[in-house]
Design a protein around this motif. Sequence first.
Motif, PDB file in Angstrom:
ATOM      1  N   LEU A  36       0.861  -1.189   0.000  1.00 51.02           N
ATOM      2  CA  LEU A  36       0.000   0.000   0.000  1.00 51.02           C
ATOM      3  C   LEU A  36       0.897   1.240   0.000  1.00 51.02           C
ATOM      4  N   VAL A  37       0.725   2.076  -1.024  1.00 45.09           N
ATOM      5  CA  VAL A  37       1.498   3.322  -1.104  1.00 45.09           C
ATOM      6  C   VAL A  37       0.622   4.462  -0.595  1.00 45.09           C
ATOM      7  N   VAL A  38       1.091   5.122   0.471  1.00 44.80           N
ATOM      8  CA  VAL A  38       0.383   6.280   1.031  1.00 44.80           C
ATOM      9  C   VAL A  38       1.155   7.509   0.582  1.00 44.80           C
ATOM     10  N   SER A  39       0.462   8.435  -0.083  1.00 45.52           N
ATOM     11  CA  SER A  39       1.184   9.606  -0.587  1.00 45.52           C
ATOM     12  C   SER A  39       0.285  10.834  -0.497  1.00 45.52           C
ATOM     13  N   GLY A  40       0.837  11.976  -0.907  1.00 45.17           N
ATOM     14  CA  GLY A  40       0.074  13.215  -0.834  1.00 45.17           C
ATOM     15  C   GLY A  40      -0.396  13.642  -2.216  1.00 45.17           C
ATOM     16  N   PHE A  41      -1.157  14.726  -2.269  1.00 43.11           N
ATOM     17  CA  PHE A  41      -1.718  15.143  -3.558  1.00 43.11           C
ATOM     18  C   PHE A  41      -0.647  15.748  -4.474  1.00 43.11           C
ATOM     19  N   HIS A  42       0.434  16.322  -3.883  1.00 40.26           N
ATOM     20  CA  HIS A  42       1.564  16.765  -4.715  1.00 40.26           C
ATOM     21  C   HIS A  42       2.612  15.664  -4.822  1.00 40.26           C
ATOM     22  N   THR A  43       2.852  15.044  -3.690  1.00 36.97           N
ATOM     23  CA  THR A  43       3.999  14.126  -3.636  1.00 36.97           C
ATOM     24  C   THR A  43       3.760  12.826  -4.413  1.00 36.97           C
ATOM     25  N   PHE A  44       2.492  12.548  -4.727  1.00 37.65           N
ATOM     26  CA  PHE A  44       2.279  11.365  -5.575  1.00 37.65           C
ATOM     27  C   PHE A  44       2.953  11.589  -6.925  1.00 37.65           C
ATOM     28  N   VAL A  46       5.444  13.638  -7.432  1.00 34.24           N
ATOM     29  CA  VAL A  46       6.887  13.804  -7.229  1.00 34.24           C
ATOM     30  C   VAL A  46       7.589  12.438  -7.128  1.00 34.24           C
ATOM     31  N   ALA A  47       6.975  11.508  -6.397  1.00 36.97           N
ATOM     32  CA  ALA A  47       7.665  10.219  -6.157  1.00 36.97           C
ATOM     33  C   ALA A  47       6.721   9.029  -5.998  1.00 36.97           C
ATOM     34  N   GLY A  48       5.418   9.300  -5.764  1.00 38.15           N
ATOM     35  CA  GLY A  48       4.479   8.195  -5.518  1.00 38.15           C
ATOM     36  C   GLY A  48       4.338   7.287  -6.732  1.00 38.15           C
ATOM     37  N   ARG A  49       4.149   7.924  -7.903  1.00 41.81           N
ATOM     38  CA  ARG A  49       3.944   7.115  -9.119  1.00 41.81           C
ATOM     39  C   ARG A  49       5.186   6.266  -9.407  1.00 41.81           C
ATOM     40  N   GLN A  50       6.353   6.885  -9.228  1.00 42.75           N
ATOM     41  CA  GLN A  50       7.613   6.166  -9.469  1.00 42.75           C
ATOM     42  C   GLN A  50       7.754   4.980  -8.499  1.00 42.75           C
ATOM     43  N   THR A  51       7.271   5.166  -7.276  1.00 42.47           N
ATOM     44  CA  THR A  51       7.318   4.081  -6.287  1.00 42.47           C
ATOM     45  C   THR A  51       6.427   2.930  -6.745  1.00 42.47           C
ATOM     46  N   VAL A  52       5.225   3.284  -7.227  1.00 45.39           N
ATOM     47  CA  VAL A  52       4.289   2.255  -7.705  1.00 45.39           C
ATOM     48  C   VAL A  52       4.927   1.484  -8.861  1.00 45.39           C
ATOM     49  N   ASP A  53       5.508   2.216  -9.824  1.00 44.33           N
ATOM     50  CA  ASP A  53       6.118   1.553 -10.992  1.00 44.33           C
ATOM     51  C   ASP A  53       7.236   0.599 -10.567  1.00 44.33           C
ATOM     52  N   ALA A  54       8.072   1.088  -9.638  1.00 42.01           N
ATOM     53  CA  ALA A  54       9.213   0.253  -9.202  1.00 42.01           C
ATOM     54  C   ALA A  54       8.716  -1.000  -8.481  1.00 42.01           C
ATOM     55  N   LEU A  55       7.652  -0.856  -7.684  1.00 46.49           N
ATOM     56  CA  LEU A  55       7.120  -2.025  -6.960  1.00 46.49           C
ATOM     57  C   LEU A  55       6.477  -3.005  -7.941  1.00 46.49           C
ATOM     58  N   GLU A  56       5.728  -2.448  -8.907  1.00 44.57           N
ATOM     59  CA  GLU A  56       5.051  -3.341  -9.867  1.00 44.57           C
ATOM     60  C   GLU A  56       6.073  -4.099 -10.707  1.00 44.57           C
ATOM     61  N   SER A 109       1.391  -3.962  10.412  1.00 46.82           N
ATOM     62  CA  SER A 109       2.001  -4.160   9.103  1.00 46.82           C
ATOM     63  C   SER A 109       3.378  -3.501   9.099  1.00 46.82           C
ATOM     64  N   TYR A 110       4.258  -3.906   8.180  1.00 44.09           N
ATOM     65  CA  TYR A 110       5.576  -3.264   8.119  1.00 44.09           C
ATOM     66  C   TYR A 110       5.470  -1.922   7.401  1.00 44.09           C
ATOM     67  N   PHE A 111       6.414  -1.046   7.751  1.00 38.66           N
ATOM     68  CA  PHE A 111       6.369   0.322   7.209  1.00 38.66           C
ATOM     69  C   PHE A 111       7.719   0.725   6.633  1.00 38.66           C
ATOM     70  N   LEU A 112       7.681   1.316   5.434  1.00 39.53           N
ATOM     71  CA  LEU A 112       8.889   1.906   4.851  1.00 39.53           C
ATOM     72  C   LEU A 112       8.685   3.410   4.712  1.00 39.53           C
ATOM     73  N   SER A 113       9.682   4.170   5.142  1.00 42.18           N
ATOM     74  CA  SER A 113       9.611   5.630   5.076  1.00 42.18           C
ATOM     75  C   SER A 113      10.336   6.093   3.816  1.00 42.18           C
ATOM     76  N   VAL A 114       9.590   6.805   2.955  1.00 44.60           N
ATOM     77  CA  VAL A 114      10.172   7.273   1.691  1.00 44.60           C
ATOM     78  C   VAL A 114       9.995   8.794   1.627  1.00 44.60           C
ATOM     79  N   PRO A 115      10.906   9.546   2.256  1.00 45.33           N
ATOM     80  CA  PRO A 115      10.741  11.002   2.296  1.00 45.33           C
ATOM     81  C   PRO A 115      10.976  11.627   0.927  1.00 45.33           C
TER      82      PRO A 115
END
Length: 347
Positions: A36-44, A46-56, A109-115
């Motif tokens: 589960l990727v939790v992100s913000g309305f700007h930060t998605f 900035v880095a959220g979409r890239q996180t999703v792509d890398a995980l997929e 659940s486990y948590f990863l911090s991606v600032p």
Amino acid sequence: MNSKTIQMPREVHIGPNVLDEIGKICKNLRLFDEALVVSGFHTFDVAGRQTVDALESSDFGVEVVKVKDASIESVEMVQDKIANASVVLGVGGGKIIDVAKLASTNAHSYFLSVPTTASHDGIASPMASIKNDKGSISKNANSPMAVVADTGIINTAPFRLIASGCADIVSNYTAIKDWKLAYRLKNEDYSESAAALSEMTAKLIINSSDSIKEGLEESARIVVKSLFSSGMAISIAGSSRPASGSEHLFSHALDRVAKKPALHGEQCGVGTIMMMHLHGGDWRSIRNILKTIGAPTTASELGIDDDDIVDALTMAHTIRPERYTILGDNGLTREAAIKLAKKTEII
Ligand SMILES: NC(=O)C1=CN([C@@H]2O[C@H](COP(=O)(O)OP(=O)(O)OC[C@H]3O[C@@H](n4cnc5c(N)ncnc54)[C@H](OP(=O)(O)O)[C@@H]3O)[C@@H](O)[C@H]2O)C=CC1
Ligand SMILES: O=C(CO)COP(=O)(O)O
Ligand SMILES: [Zn+2]
């Protein structure tokens, strides 16, 4: 003697392009299947979409939830989405990381911090600052399993956010003075090692302040490392005490009274100038450091009305009455607050 547990992140990945490795990082941590990727309305963007792509591309099924604020409602909303996720990733600024951290703790659940920015020292801490109608509460949470800090991304964040992170660390100076006071006057638990680490981190930022410049990847790296070690001081203490004192109470009060609050670290920096004056310390040198870093040192630079500064000063002691500080049990009178803000040239 009572036993004590200290939680620290297991892995820290820092450098340009480390976000592309996040799928592999999760797999090496034995995390699989659903994320589960939790992100913000700007930060998605900035880095959220890239996180999703890398995980997929590492065969994760990914769900996304966007969060607006660090309220308990946001935490519950994220918690409801966790269901089958083996890992929750908080991709954003401080409020996103806090919400994802607390929701994942509550859901086991486990948590990863991606600032996406170096604006606050909650990147690696075992605490979450949650806003409510009384201001802010500091909740215990699990430390992130890993921190993935892509300095290429962090470096492209508005410089104001990085300067704010530096000011959040500078505020450790008054936080430690308050903590020592509470130890002496109220016999509060105190940790020499947490206090020393917190102060050393603030010194590191001050010694590096000339080399913290907009657009330099090395600057982002210095600030992230400092925020990380400030978070470690919080871990050792088991509370935000080493990094949050009267200056933070002032910032939490401003969040309540100001029409448009400034950034967390910016407000804490201005609070540090005033609280250092109350402690009888060298407030002018705190102001000079903030100026060198490029952080605000006046109400007008914060974009906040003088009256709101005074109101926040008079109510700061009510935010967390259990956290004893230089503001004492009764706080400042209005006259004393005006005098303090004028003397330190905040208003
Ligand atoms: N748990 C702890 O130990 C600690 C917690 N905190 C908490 O952290 C919060 C402060 O964090 P802070 O980051 O200052 O505030 P926010 O999380 O509110 O972020 C500020 C803004 O910056 C945006 N942003 C983040 N990264 C980027 C980027 N790379 N490019 C462009 N915009 C970006 C965010 O976008 P978006 O709209 O997408 O979110 C948001 O609009 C406070 O709530 C504070 O209490 C602070 C210190 C310690
Ligand atoms: O902001 C923090 C440390 O920098 C956390 O402190 P609080 O517990 O005051 O939210
Ligand atoms: Zn802070």
